[in-house]
Motif scaffolding. Structure first.
Motif, PDB file in Angstrom:
ATOM      1  N   SER A  84       0.804  -1.221   0.000  1.00 24.92           N
ATOM      2  CA  SER A  84       0.000   0.000   0.000  1.00 24.92           C
ATOM      3  C   SER A  84       0.834   1.267   0.000  1.00 24.92           C
ATOM      4  N   SER A  85       2.108   1.186   0.370  1.00 23.71           N
ATOM      5  CA  SER A  85       3.004   2.338   0.364  1.00 23.71           C
ATOM      6  C   SER A  85       4.442   1.857   0.389  1.00 23.71           C
ATOM      7  N   GLY A  86       5.377   2.766   0.186  1.00 24.30           N
ATOM      8  CA  GLY A  86       6.784   2.400   0.253  1.00 24.30           C
ATOM      9  C   GLY A  86       7.192   1.938   1.634  1.00 24.30           C
ATOM     10  N   MET A  87       6.696   2.612   2.677  1.00 22.76           N
ATOM     11  CA  MET A  87       7.045   2.209   4.041  1.00 22.76           C
ATOM     12  C   MET A  87       6.407   0.884   4.420  1.00 22.76           C
ATOM     13  N   ALA A  88       5.232   0.585   3.870  1.00 22.67           N
ATOM     14  CA  ALA A  88       4.652  -0.748   4.094  1.00 22.67           C
ATOM     15  C   ALA A  88       5.568  -1.814   3.512  1.00 22.67           C
ATOM     16  N   ALA A  89       6.184  -1.502   2.366  1.00 21.98           N
ATOM     17  CA  ALA A  89       7.128  -2.434   1.748  1.00 21.98           C
ATOM     18  C   ALA A  89       8.367  -2.612   2.617  1.00 21.98           C
ATOM     19  N   VAL A  90       8.924  -1.502   3.122  1.00 19.75           N
ATOM     20  CA  VAL A  90      10.126  -1.580   3.960  1.00 19.75           C
ATOM     21  C   VAL A  90       9.835  -2.370   5.231  1.00 19.75           C
ATOM     22  N   TYR A  91       8.764  -1.992   5.939  1.00 21.04           N
ATOM     23  CA  TYR A  91       8.451  -2.652   7.209  1.00 21.04           C
ATOM     24  C   TYR A  91       8.145  -4.139   7.005  1.00 21.04           C
ATOM     25  N   SER A  92       7.256  -4.451   6.073  1.00 18.59           N
ATOM     26  CA  SER A  92       6.832  -5.839   5.887  1.00 18.59           C
ATOM     27  C   SER A  92       7.987  -6.720   5.435  1.00 18.59           C
ATOM     28  N   THR A  93       8.844  -6.183   4.589  1.00 12.78           N
ATOM     29  CA  THR A  93      10.012  -6.944   4.127  1.00 12.78           C
ATOM     30  C   THR A  93      10.917  -7.292   5.305  1.00 12.78           C
ATOM     31  N   MET A  94      11.195  -6.297   6.134  1.00  9.95           N
ATOM     32  CA  MET A  94      12.059  -6.529   7.294  1.00  9.95           C
ATOM     33  C   MET A  94      11.391  -7.458   8.304  1.00  9.95           C
ATOM     34  N   SER A 106      23.074  -0.979   8.379  1.00 10.67           N
ATOM     35  CA  SER A 106      22.445  -0.086   7.408  1.00 10.67           C
ATOM     36  C   SER A 106      23.295   1.158   7.197  1.00 10.67           C
ATOM     37  N   SER A 107      23.189   1.715   6.012  1.00 11.58           N
ATOM     38  CA  SER A 107      23.772   3.034   5.792  1.00 11.58           C
ATOM     39  C   SER A 107      23.043   4.025   6.685  1.00 11.58           C
ATOM     40  N   SER A 108      23.752   5.010   7.228  1.00 14.24           N
ATOM     41  CA  SER A 108      23.118   6.006   8.101  1.00 14.24           C
ATOM     42  C   SER A 108      22.224   6.945   7.306  1.00 14.24           C
ATOM     43  N   SER A 109      22.514   7.119   6.039  1.00 17.45           N
ATOM     44  CA  SER A 109      21.705   7.981   5.181  1.00 17.45           C
ATOM     45  C   SER A 109      20.533   7.182   4.641  1.00 17.45           C
ATOM     46  N   VAL A 110      19.425   7.206   5.383  1.00 21.18           N
ATOM     47  CA  VAL A 110      18.202   6.532   4.958  1.00 21.18           C
ATOM     48  C   VAL A 110      17.029   7.482   5.142  1.00 21.18           C
ATOM     49  N   THR A 114      12.256   5.310   7.664  1.00 18.88           N
ATOM     50  CA  THR A 114      13.027   4.072   7.807  1.00 18.88           C
ATOM     51  C   THR A 114      13.914   4.151   9.043  1.00 18.88           C
ATOM     52  N   HIS A 115      14.546   5.304   9.239  1.00 18.83           N
ATOM     53  CA  HIS A 115      15.384   5.528  10.422  1.00 18.83           C
ATOM     54  C   HIS A 115      14.563   5.360  11.698  1.00 18.83           C
ATOM     55  N   SER A 116      13.358   5.942  11.726  1.00 17.73           N
ATOM     56  CA  SER A 116      12.493   5.833  12.906  1.00 17.73           C
ATOM     57  C   SER A 116      12.106   4.382  13.164  1.00 17.73           C
ATOM     58  N   LEU A 117      11.850   3.636  12.110  1.00 15.10           N
ATOM     59  CA  LEU A 117      11.530   2.212  12.237  1.00 15.10           C
ATOM     60  C   LEU A 117      12.690   1.460  12.891  1.00 15.10           C
TER      61      LEU A 117
END
Length: 390
Positions: A84-94, A106-110, A114-117
């Motif tokens: 449903s969104s890019g962050m849904a993809a990041v969270y669900s994948t992880m 992780s790279s610090s530049s995110v 994503t950083h908050s997650l």
């Protein structure tokens, strides 16, 4: 029609669902929550996953399937799942791949979310993250522990437009048996295919350049089929699936991705060259400017430089705010990848809750401005930036 020998643009346009009995030229919308079965055995076999078919739109839908198929073809991936969104993809994948006690490098530049997650939520489940400076890749291996499971990075980064060598990350991941996940949002599969360099999974916020017109939210993860199966099983239970309507919009958008990106990149390079010679600008970051610290790496792994230009305005925080107030043509918005040029000042907006030290650690100075260069006549965009810098 899917043929691996077709070019990128042909895949994007001709990779479509089979026509229905109505022989439509453009794929229809499948706005249905569920699908029916022929009989009890058909229903049993479908739920047992002995058949590859649609059951419920939280699991799969023809429009979603077409969108996923196109992105997989573009990225050279075996499978994918749309969110449903890019962050849904990041969270669900992880979340699908990590367990309590696991570790992320992780790279610090995110992206800020994503950083908050990584920092505010994953530690609740005993998942820790160690950050490396994208400009010091030699430090990565020193952060890897026996508990490290995922190596994660964006390239180019948001918002400072730094570049990291994807081949180097691929080699490190292979050496240490890590899952390499690359956020490819800024580049899109037209400009860069991380799987070629060793990535196992590629994540996108389809809201950005994939849609390209600021209309819908969406996200997608593609890559190794075994990993995607784990992500799919997690996601069909937790419910972050992309809506069929948004999938239909995004699939149509991909048909023009290449031609849009060509103009985006052409315009962005001209904007970057203008800014590099402006007396009110300290420095400019754009991957295809020779002054970019990772210019050679960008040349190796990217087709063109993308549509994002970052520059540091003289005068710091207040100068950045004053610049935004003077903008007339361009839009002030947190989004990017739109047909319309968008400017943001991260230090006073998207990253304002970080300390000065935290911002500097990810290359965000007080005067940093991010420009998502659109498809307008570029001299008009430059004129607006010039008057705002005056």
């Amino acid at each position: 029609m899917k043929n691996d020998n077709f070019g990128f643009e042909t895949q994007a346009i001709r990779n479509q669902l089979e026509r229905t009995q109505y022989l439509e030229h453009s794929v229809p919308l499948y706005l249905t929550s569920s699908f029916v079965f022929e009989d009890a055995e058909d229903m049993r076999a479908s739920f047992a996953e002995e058949k590859d078919r649609n059951i419920y739109s939280r699991y799969s839908n023809p429009n979603n399937n077409e969108f996923i198929s196109k992105v997989c073809a573009m990225e050279g991936a075996a499978a994918g799942f749309a969110f449903s969104s890019g962050m849904a993809a990041v969270y669900s994948t992880m979340a699908a791949l990590l367990s309590s006690g696991d570790h992320i490098v992780s790279s610090s530049s995110v992206f800020g979310a994503t950083h908050s997650l990584f920092i505010n939520y994953f530690p609740k489940w005993n998942i820790q993250t160690s950050y490396f400076d994208i400009n010091q890749p030699e430090t990565i291996e020193g952060l890897i522990t026996p508990d490290t499971k995922i190596l994660f990075a964006e390239s180019p980064t948001n918002p400072a437009v730094d570049i990291i060598d994807l081949e180097l990350l691929g080699n490190i991941a292979k050496k240490h048996n890590l899952i390499l996940i690359i956020d490819n949002c800024f580049a899109t599969p037209y400009l860069q295919q991380p799987i070629k360099w060793g990535a196992h999974l590629v994540v996108h916020s389809a809201t950005k350049l994939m849609d390209g017109q600021g209309r819908v939210l969406g996200g997608i993860t593609v890559g190794d089929a075994d990993l995607i199966q784990k992500i799919y099983l997690f996601s069909r239970l937790t419910g972050p699936a992309l809506s069929p309507f948004n999938a239909w919009v995004l699939s149509k958008s991909l048909e023009t991705l290449a031609i849009r990106l060509d103009r985006h990149c052409e315009n962005a390079l001209k904007v970057a060259e203008f800014l590099e010679n402006h007396p009110q600008v300290n420095k400019v970051k754009y991957p295809f400017l020779k002054s970019h610290p990772q210019y050679e790496i960008a040349q190796k792994q990217m087709k063109l430089g993308g549509n994002i230009v970052a520059f540091e305005i003289k005068g710091g925080l207040e100068a950045g705010r004053a610049f935004l107030d003077k903008i007339k043509l361009c839009s002030l918005s947190p989004n990017l990848g739109d047909t319309r040029t968008i400017v943001t000042h991260p230090a006073s907006t998207t990253h304002s809750k970080l300390s000065v030290e935290e911002r500097l650690a990810v290359s965000i100075t007080d005067g940093l401005v991010r420009v998502s260069v659109g498809l307008e006549t570029v001299i008009d965009v430059i004129a607006d930036l010039e008057q705002a810098l005056s």
